[in-house]
Design a protein around this motif. Sequence first.
Motif, PDB file in Angstrom:
ATOM      1  N   VAL A  90       0.865  -1.181   0.000  1.00 31.65           N
ATOM      2  CA  VAL A  90       0.000   0.000   0.000  1.00 31.65           C
ATOM      3  C   VAL A  90       0.901   1.230   0.000  1.00 31.65           C
ATOM      4  O   VAL A  90       1.804   1.353   0.840  1.00 31.65           O
ATOM      5  CB  VAL A  90      -0.932   0.016   1.224  1.00 31.65           C
ATOM      6  N   GLU A  92       1.619   5.535  -0.399  1.00 32.55           N
ATOM      7  CA  GLU A  92       1.183   6.926  -0.308  1.00 32.55           C
ATOM      8  C   GLU A  92       2.343   7.818  -0.737  1.00 32.55           C
ATOM      9  O   GLU A  92       3.509   7.518  -0.450  1.00 32.55           O
ATOM     10  CB  GLU A  92       0.734   7.278   1.112  1.00 32.55           C
ATOM     11  N   TRP A 124      -3.216   5.388  -2.551  1.00 29.10           N
ATOM     12  CA  TRP A 124      -4.294   6.314  -2.192  1.00 29.10           C
ATOM     13  C   TRP A 124      -4.144   7.645  -2.921  1.00 29.10           C
ATOM     14  O   TRP A 124      -3.043   8.175  -3.047  1.00 29.10           O
ATOM     15  CB  TRP A 124      -4.287   6.590  -0.692  1.00 29.10           C
ATOM     16  N   MET A 311      -8.816   4.769  -3.483  1.00 28.39           N
ATOM     17  CA  MET A 311      -7.707   3.824  -3.585  1.00 28.39           C
ATOM     18  C   MET A 311      -7.663   3.279  -5.008  1.00 28.39           C
ATOM     19  O   MET A 311      -8.692   2.898  -5.576  1.00 28.39           O
ATOM     20  CB  MET A 311      -7.858   2.662  -2.595  1.00 28.39           C
TER      21      MET A 311
END
Length: 318
Positions: A90, A92, A124, A311
């Motif tokens: 994930v 960012e 994101w 997302m």
Amino acid sequence: MSELPQNTVSLLKVLGELEQQTLAEVRKLATAAQDVDGNPPLSDQTLVALGTESADDSVISLLANSGQGADSRISGIIVAIRDEGTAQWVVELVVHPDHRGSGIGRMLLNQLGEDLDLTQILTWAHGDHEAARKLAESIGLSRVRELYRMRREGTDSLEEVPLQRGLTLRTFRVGEDETAWLEANAKAFEHHPEQGSMTLNDLDARMNENWFDPSGFFLAFDQEDQLLAFHWTKIHPASADSSRPMGEVYVVGVRPEAQGLGLGRALTITGINYLLEQGVDSVLLYVDADNEAAVKLYRSLGFTLWDADIMYGPERID
């Protein structure tokens, strides 16, 4: 989009936690971006991961430093965190407002591609920021999740809902309630990609934040003293465009076996009224767009859609 001369931007790769001074600079960068964009560019979980000792191969940070020598400053950062459950990364990314339009975001993303397959990451776009959206789409990612940010304006309190007979309500006790809360949280968010996987280290890190206040952390118990539901609130300090702080419905959770007892509504109202008593004039919350029951509850309490975080990830094939 023009590229900065290569000798004015250097990239630093860090595995695991950041040094405290570096983390403080990253927080300042995030604050500067939020002041301009209106959205926090780095999640609480990311900031916790950057400040917590962890396996070096589970957190990758790439820092862009602009300038030379003593004048060098962090102008951007991309963070990739591997989800323990799915092993998916994930990501960012944030670039300081003063350095946008100079190719730093693309530079950071390309460099991360040396370590990860960018077509398989999740990333994101907070507030669905255009630059983040374009970067995600440029590497073939699609919208896979929408997180609403809802807001309730005004200082009017809500009518309290009494708990059912035999249930009691009190606030969190540091040093006593951690284990019970982690268990209840895992049950309540068993299928949630972030919240349900919280560990004691994650909880401790949040309790060490300046904003943490146990008097705004409400717990509901049954007659056997089992924790059934909770509402953890948060207060954000006044910003440049607001003279009063903002409250947040940080986490509301109900164990599956306690669903249907009205605890979600009751504890949400208790927390909102508490926040209003502390002097906030608005309350925000985050909720998945596809959680229809929760969205309906929050709308009934006066919340309206403010904006959304999106997302992006590999296109789903059902």
